[in-house]
Design a protein around this motif. Structure first.
Motif, PDB file in Angstrom:
ATOM      1  N   UNK A  29      -1.882 -21.604  30.322  1.00 34.63           N
ATOM      2  CA  UNK A  29      -0.447 -21.707  30.152  1.00 34.63           C
ATOM      3  C   UNK A  29       0.064 -22.956  30.859  1.00 34.63           C
ATOM      4  N   UNK A  30       1.268 -23.320  30.561  1.00 29.22           N
ATOM      5  CA  UNK A  30       1.873 -24.485  31.191  1.00 29.22           C
ATOM      6  C   UNK A  30       2.008 -24.289  32.702  1.00 29.22           C
ATOM      7  N   UNK A  31       2.330 -23.081  33.116  1.00 30.41           N
ATOM      8  CA  UNK A  31       2.459 -22.804  34.554  1.00 30.41           C
ATOM      9  C   UNK A  31       1.125 -23.004  35.245  1.00 30.41           C
ATOM     10  N   UNK A  32       0.053 -22.506  34.640  1.00 34.46           N
ATOM     11  CA  UNK A  32      -1.274 -22.667  35.232  1.00 34.46           C
ATOM     12  C   UNK A  32      -1.677 -24.137  35.283  1.00 34.46           C
ATOM     13  N   UNK A  33      -1.347 -24.881  34.237  1.00 37.42           N
ATOM     14  CA  UNK A  33      -1.676 -26.308  34.213  1.00 37.42           C
ATOM     15  C   UNK A  33      -0.867 -27.083  35.250  1.00 37.42           C
ATOM     16  N   UNK A  34       0.396 -26.748  35.408  1.00 40.90           N
ATOM     17  CA  UNK A  34       1.278 -27.485  36.312  1.00 40.90           C
ATOM     18  C   UNK A  34       1.037 -27.149  37.774  1.00 40.90           C
ATOM     19  N   UNK A  35       0.865 -25.854  38.059  1.00 40.29           N
ATOM     20  CA  UNK A  35       0.821 -25.417  39.452  1.00 40.29           C
ATOM     21  C   UNK A  35      -0.564 -24.987  39.938  1.00 40.29           C
ATOM     22  N   UNK A  36      -1.542 -24.986  39.068  1.00 38.12           N
ATOM     23  CA  UNK A  36      -2.915 -24.595  39.431  1.00 38.12           C
ATOM     24  C   UNK A  36      -2.997 -23.180  39.996  1.00 38.12           C
ATOM     25  N   UNK A  37      -2.214 -22.287  39.447  1.00 34.00           N
ATOM     26  CA  UNK A  37      -2.251 -20.891  39.872  1.00 34.00           C
ATOM     27  C   UNK A  37      -2.223 -20.018  38.623  1.00 34.00           C
ATOM     28  N   UNK A  38      -3.092 -19.003  38.529  1.00 34.28           N
ATOM     29  CA  UNK A  38      -3.081 -18.136  37.348  1.00 34.28           C
ATOM     30  C   UNK A  38      -1.849 -17.228  37.341  1.00 34.28           C
ATOM     31  N   UNK A  39      -1.071 -17.343  36.304  1.00 31.30           N
ATOM     32  CA  UNK A  39       0.176 -16.581  36.199  1.00 31.30           C
ATOM     33  C   UNK A  39      -0.087 -15.081  36.252  1.00 31.30           C
ATOM     34  N   UNK A  84      12.475 -14.364  20.098  1.00 26.58           N
ATOM     35  CA  UNK A  84      12.518 -13.525  21.291  1.00 26.58           C
ATOM     36  C   UNK A  84      11.391 -13.843  22.258  1.00 26.58           C
ATOM     37  N   UNK A  85      10.202 -14.079  21.720  1.00 22.54           N
ATOM     38  CA  UNK A  85       9.071 -14.420  22.579  1.00 22.54           C
ATOM     39  C   UNK A  85       9.260 -15.786  23.212  1.00 22.54           C
ATOM     40  N   UNK A  86       9.816 -16.717  22.460  1.00 21.36           N
ATOM     41  CA  UNK A  86      10.091 -18.043  23.003  1.00 21.36           C
ATOM     42  C   UNK A  86      11.104 -17.960  24.149  1.00 21.36           C
ATOM     43  N   UNK A  87      12.142 -17.167  23.959  1.00 27.58           N
ATOM     44  CA  UNK A  87      13.142 -17.003  25.012  1.00 27.58           C
ATOM     45  C   UNK A  87      12.519 -16.372  26.254  1.00 27.58           C
ATOM     46  N   UNK A  88      11.689 -15.353  26.057  1.00 28.79           N
ATOM     47  CA  UNK A  88      11.033 -14.699  27.190  1.00 28.79           C
ATOM     48  C   UNK A  88      10.116 -15.684  27.920  1.00 28.79           C
ATOM     49  N   UNK A  89       9.350 -16.456  27.181  1.00 28.46           N
ATOM     50  CA  UNK A  89       8.443 -17.425  27.800  1.00 28.46           C
ATOM     51  C   UNK A  89       9.218 -18.481  28.595  1.00 28.46           C
ATOM     52  N   UNK A  90      10.348 -18.925  28.072  1.00 25.32           N
ATOM     53  CA  UNK A  90      11.166 -19.893  28.807  1.00 25.32           C
ATOM     54  C   UNK A  90      11.716 -19.295  30.094  1.00 25.32           C
ATOM     55  N   UNK A  91      12.098 -18.022  30.051  1.00 20.55           N
ATOM     56  CA  UNK A  91      12.595 -17.368  31.264  1.00 20.55           C
ATOM     57  C   UNK A  91      11.483 -17.194  32.297  1.00 20.55           C
ATOM     58  N   UNK A  92      10.276 -16.861  31.853  1.00 23.12           N
ATOM     59  CA  UNK A  92       9.142 -16.733  32.779  1.00 23.12           C
ATOM     60  C   UNK A  92       8.870 -18.074  33.449  1.00 23.12           C
ATOM     61  N   UNK A  93       8.858 -19.130  32.656  1.00 23.26           N
ATOM     62  CA  UNK A  93       8.618 -20.460  33.207  1.00 23.26           C
ATOM     63  C   UNK A  93       9.722 -20.860  34.181  1.00 23.26           C
ATOM     64  N   UNK A  94      10.965 -20.576  33.828  1.00 20.83           N
ATOM     65  CA  UNK A  94      12.077 -20.898  34.721  1.00 20.83           C
ATOM     66  C   UNK A  94      11.985 -20.098  36.012  1.00 20.83           C
ATOM     67  N   UNK A  95      11.633 -18.824  35.907  1.00 24.68           N
ATOM     68  CA  UNK A  95      11.487 -17.996  37.107  1.00 24.68           C
ATOM     69  C   UNK A  95      10.420 -18.573  38.025  1.00 24.68           C
ATOM     70  N   UNK A  96       9.322 -19.002  37.447  1.00 21.70           N
ATOM     71  CA  UNK A  96       8.264 -19.576  38.283  1.00 21.70           C
ATOM     72  C   UNK A  96       8.730 -20.875  38.918  1.00 21.70           C
ATOM     73  N   UNK A  97       9.381 -21.718  38.136  1.00 19.59           N
ATOM     74  CA  UNK A  97       9.880 -22.987  38.677  1.00 19.59           C
ATOM     75  C   UNK A  97      10.862 -22.749  39.826  1.00 19.59           C
ATOM     76  N   UNK A  98      11.712 -21.747  39.693  1.00 28.44           N
ATOM     77  CA  UNK A  98      12.747 -21.503  40.691  1.00 28.44           C
ATOM     78  C   UNK A  98      12.258 -20.747  41.921  1.00 28.44           C
ATOM     79  N   UNK A  99      11.315 -19.819  41.753  1.00 33.25           N
ATOM     80  CA  UNK A  99      10.974 -18.908  42.845  1.00 33.25           C
ATOM     81  C   UNK A  99       9.541 -19.029  43.359  1.00 33.25           C
TER      82      UNK A  99
END
Length: 125
Positions: A1-11, A78-93
């Protein structure tokens, strides 16, 4: 996932920990988006049942493509919106989570801190 690629942590391993540090508003937004996606999956299920009904009653065959098209488009949105919220949550928190785990994060989260976080949160992979 993009989060794993960006932050090197398994979501998958990090998500339960992140959920615990997120504020209620963020969790509520994620739950709402997930519920919308589940509702669209239900529409897809009804579309599949309509396919079975169309075998026995031909007029239903007219409605089946509409059911499936609506379910596919709304489900994708709906899945796209959920994925964007997950990514935003990770970026923020994520930085807040790292700090809670005892990892020093001077500013924004980076792959270096993400690698340290992965060592802490990954237990059985």
């Amino acid at each position: 996932t993009q989060i794993e690629d960006t932050y090197s942590v398994p979501l998958r391993s990090c998500w339960p920990h992140l959920w615990m540090v997120m504020p209620d508003r963020a969790r509520q937004d994620l739950q709402t988006a997930a519920q919308r996606f589940r509702e669209q999956a239900m529409v897809a299920g009804w579309g599949c049942l309509a396919v079975a009904a169309a075998v026995y009653w031909w007029p239903m065959a007219i409605a089946v493509p509409g059911f499936l098209l609506v379910a596919w488009r709304r489900g994708r949105d709906g899945l796209d919106q959920f994925a964007q919220l997950v990514e935003a949550a990770f970026d923020l928190y994520a930085a807040e989570l790292a700090r809670a785990l005892g990892i020093a994060v001077p500013g924004q989260m980076t792959a270096t801190e993400g690698g340290e976080m992965a060592v802490v949160v990954v237990k059985y992979e």
